[in-house]
Design a protein around this motif. Structure first.
Motif, PDB file in Angstrom:
ATOM      1  N   PHE A 126       0.815  -1.214   0.000  1.00  0.00           N
ATOM      2  CA  PHE A 126       0.000   0.000   0.000  1.00  0.00           C
ATOM      3  C   PHE A 126       0.851   1.268   0.000  1.00  0.00           C
ATOM      4  N   ALA A 127       1.826   1.357   0.914  1.00  0.00           N
ATOM      5  CA  ALA A 127       2.607   2.586   1.074  1.00  0.00           C
ATOM      6  C   ALA A 127       3.354   2.949  -0.209  1.00  0.00           C
ATOM      7  N   GLU A 128       3.888   1.942  -0.886  1.00  0.00           N
ATOM      8  CA  GLU A 128       4.641   2.196  -2.115  1.00  0.00           C
ATOM      9  C   GLU A 128       3.717   2.703  -3.230  1.00  0.00           C
TER      10      GLU A 128
ATOM     11  N   LYS B 186       3.538   6.528  -5.137  1.00  0.00           N
ATOM     12  CA  LYS B 186       3.524   6.688  -6.590  1.00  0.00           C
ATOM     13  C   LYS B 186       2.281   7.462  -7.037  1.00  0.00           C
ATOM     14  N   ALA B 187       1.154   7.172  -6.425  1.00  0.00           N
ATOM     15  CA  ALA B 187      -0.087   7.871  -6.765  1.00  0.00           C
ATOM     16  C   ALA B 187       0.033   9.361  -6.466  1.00  0.00           C
ATOM     17  N   GLN B 188       0.721   9.702  -5.383  1.00  0.00           N
ATOM     18  CA  GLN B 188       0.929  11.110  -5.052  1.00  0.00           C
ATOM     19  C   GLN B 188       1.841  11.777  -6.074  1.00  0.00           C
ATOM     20  N   GLU B 189       2.870  11.060  -6.507  1.00  0.00           N
ATOM     21  CA  GLU B 189       3.778  11.613  -7.516  1.00  0.00           C
ATOM     22  C   GLU B 189       3.065  11.855  -8.845  1.00  0.00           C
TER      23      GLU B 189
ATOM     24  N   PRO C  76      -3.777  12.087   1.978  1.00  0.00           N
ATOM     25  CA  PRO C  76      -4.745  11.247   1.267  1.00  0.00           C
ATOM     26  C   PRO C  76      -5.835  10.652   2.161  1.00  0.00           C
ATOM     27  N   THR C  77      -5.947  11.124   3.400  1.00  0.00           N
ATOM     28  CA  THR C  77      -6.814  10.476   4.390  1.00  0.00           C
ATOM     29  C   THR C  77      -8.238  10.296   3.889  1.00  0.00           C
ATOM     30  N   TYR C  78      -8.842  11.370   3.365  1.00  0.00           N
ATOM     31  CA  TYR C  78     -10.239  11.285   2.934  1.00  0.00           C
ATOM     32  C   TYR C  78     -10.432  10.213   1.866  1.00  0.00           C
ATOM     33  N   ASP C  79      -9.445  10.084   0.984  1.00  0.00           N
ATOM     34  CA  ASP C  79      -9.559   9.119  -0.121  1.00  0.00           C
ATOM     35  C   ASP C  79      -9.357   7.689   0.360  1.00  0.00           C
TER      36      ASP C  79
ATOM     37  N   ILE D 285      -8.812   1.548   3.260  1.00  0.00           N
ATOM     38  CA  ILE D 285      -8.010   0.491   2.624  1.00  0.00           C
ATOM     39  C   ILE D 285      -6.565   0.461   3.100  1.00  0.00           C
ATOM     40  N   SER D 286      -6.192   1.328   4.035  1.00  0.00           N
ATOM     41  CA  SER D 286      -4.778   1.426   4.404  1.00  0.00           C
ATOM     42  C   SER D 286      -4.248   0.156   5.070  1.00  0.00           C
TER      43      SER D 286
END
Length: 434
Positions: A175-177, A181-184, A192-195, A227-228
């Motif tokens: 998840f973290a990886e 990438k999604a942030q980049e 990204p908490t709300y998402d 989903i975290s």
């Protein structure tokens, strides 16, 4: 030919997308409405100039300049958040101006106040872009499915979470990886908490449920899980059982009560929602007359969301021209027929489950765990127990038949208290077959 004059508050991604749509589609919109839809003013505190194609548009850093302009017909609020967005919308409405917004968080908490004010002042509130980006889900529920009793809503309503789960599934990454990438790539916010924790999805579900059932559903009515905590190992076991994990919004209409929940869900691979991947959204609605209807498309982005905002602007413009304001009630039901919801407690939920128990690989361990499940009335459908060195922790994976949430909660509490269990049990709900 009449001019419909528009003011935008917030010229960020969606605001610039709306302006681009109005500019590039000006002739087409005139042919479809018989009016000139003119962007007249923009208010934004963070920019000092507009692109050169908007040379006729007045830029200000004060939203009051829009509210106090008697020629502005429609105010489009695109700053997001609670305040000052709530105050801006109520001020515009009090001034007799129609309002369009994409602000699902605001509507899921303060929607009743805003819609009641609009009725009092005989203006309209458009909010198509608040759910599903460019997908016309609000209009479908309000108008296309108006003759249906809505039986259920199931949907993938957050592109960021769906992108992350799709990447974890397809590439086996943690998840973290994937989040990094999604942030980049710009798919995920810096925070990204709300998402990823399901809050954004719950905002959208509250809005859809209000329209679908004629009940004033709020964010606090919805059970939310994110989903975290999903790990690649669970995605792989889901695949072995024939499922894909999705963050689903789920609501069922039981007549005297309604389900309202957002959580990771194992979806059968042959189900319509299982094939919706990447940053796309998909919303499945079942009506008693029409059956299943699936709406699919881009759930966010400058132009898809700008398209949805423009659709509201056009709808309101047509109603202005026809002298038919509030021809379609904002929430589909007339205000006096919108009641208070009775939400099904999560403890009353019955569905199949996936469990991953981490326990020492010792004789008798499996019988102890299955005995606890049996004690609580939980029937095992299938099981995977990979080989491991004796005495070492091992994952024991179960798929159950339909079980009661309350019984599952008690069983997991008992299992996790065992000395032989070295990590908390992972629980993921499996989508109920219809």
């Amino acid at each position: 030919m009449k001019d419909i004059r528009i003011g935008i508050i917030g010229f960020g991604t969606v605001g610039s997308g709306l302006a681009k749509t109005l500019y590039e589609q000006k002739d087409r919109l005139r042919q479809k409405t018989g009016a000139n839809l003119t962007l007249a003013r923009v208010a934004d505190i963070s920019i000092t100039s507009l692109p050169k194609e908007y040379s006729d548009v007045v830029l200000s850093n004060d939203a009051n300049d829009i509210f106090n302009d008697p020629e502005i017909d429609i105010v489009v609020e695109l700053i997001g958040g609670m305040e000052p967005a709530r105050t801006f919308m109520l001020t515009a409405i009090a001034k007799g101006k129609h309002v369009v917004t994409a602000n699902k968080a605001l509507l899921s908490i303060h929607g009743k106040e805003i819609f009641d004010a609009a009725v009092k002042n005989n203006v309209e509130v458009g909010y198509e872009a608040s759910v599903g980006g460019g997908i016309p889900i609000i209009k479908a529920l309000k108008e296309g499915l108006v003759a249906n009793r809505i039986n259920y809503i199931k949907g993938i309503m957050n592109g960021t979470a769906n992108y992350i789960l799709s990447q974890m599934t397809d590439r086996g990454l943690p998840f973290a990886e994937v989040l990094k990438k999604a942030q980049e790539l710009g798919f995920a916010e810096a925070d990204p908490t709300y998402d990823v924790e399901g809050i954004d999805t719950a905002h959208k579900l509250a809005i859809l449920m209000t329209i679908a059932y004629g009940l004033d559903v709020r964010l606090d009515d919805i059970n939310v899980e994110g989903i975290s905590s999903i790990e690649p190992i669970d995605i792989e076991y889901a695949r072995k059982f024939g499922y894909r994990i999705k963050l689903l919004a789920i609501s069922r209409n039981h007549g005297d009560n309604i389900e309202a929940r957002v959580h990771p869900t194992m979806v059968p691979e042959n189900h319509m929602l299982a094939s919706i991947n990447g940053a796309f959204n998909g919303i499945l609605i079942n009506g008693d007359t029409v059956g299943d209807v699936l709406l699919y498309g881009a759930g966010a982005g400058m132009m898809p969301t700008g398209s949805a905002v423009a659709a509201d602007v056009v709808d309101i413009s047509r109603n202005i021209l026809a002298g038919a304001i509030n021809r379609v009630p904002a929430l589909s039901y007339l205000p006096e027929h919108i009641g208070k919801p009775r939400i099904t407690p999560m403890t009353d939920l019955v569905c199949p489950f996936y469990f991953r128990v981490t326990a020492l690989d010792k004789p008798g361990v499996l019988s102890i765990i299955t005995g606890i499940f049996g004690k609580h009335g939980i029937s095992i459908r299938s099981m995977i127990q990979p080989g491991q060195d004796a005495g070492e922790p091992v994952h024991i994976v179960f798929r159950t038949h339909r079980a009661a949430e309350a019984a599952v909660k008690n069983a997991i509490k008992e299992i996790d208290a065992l000395e032989i269990c070295s990590a908390p049990t992972v629980k993921i709900r499996i989508l109920n077959p219809e």
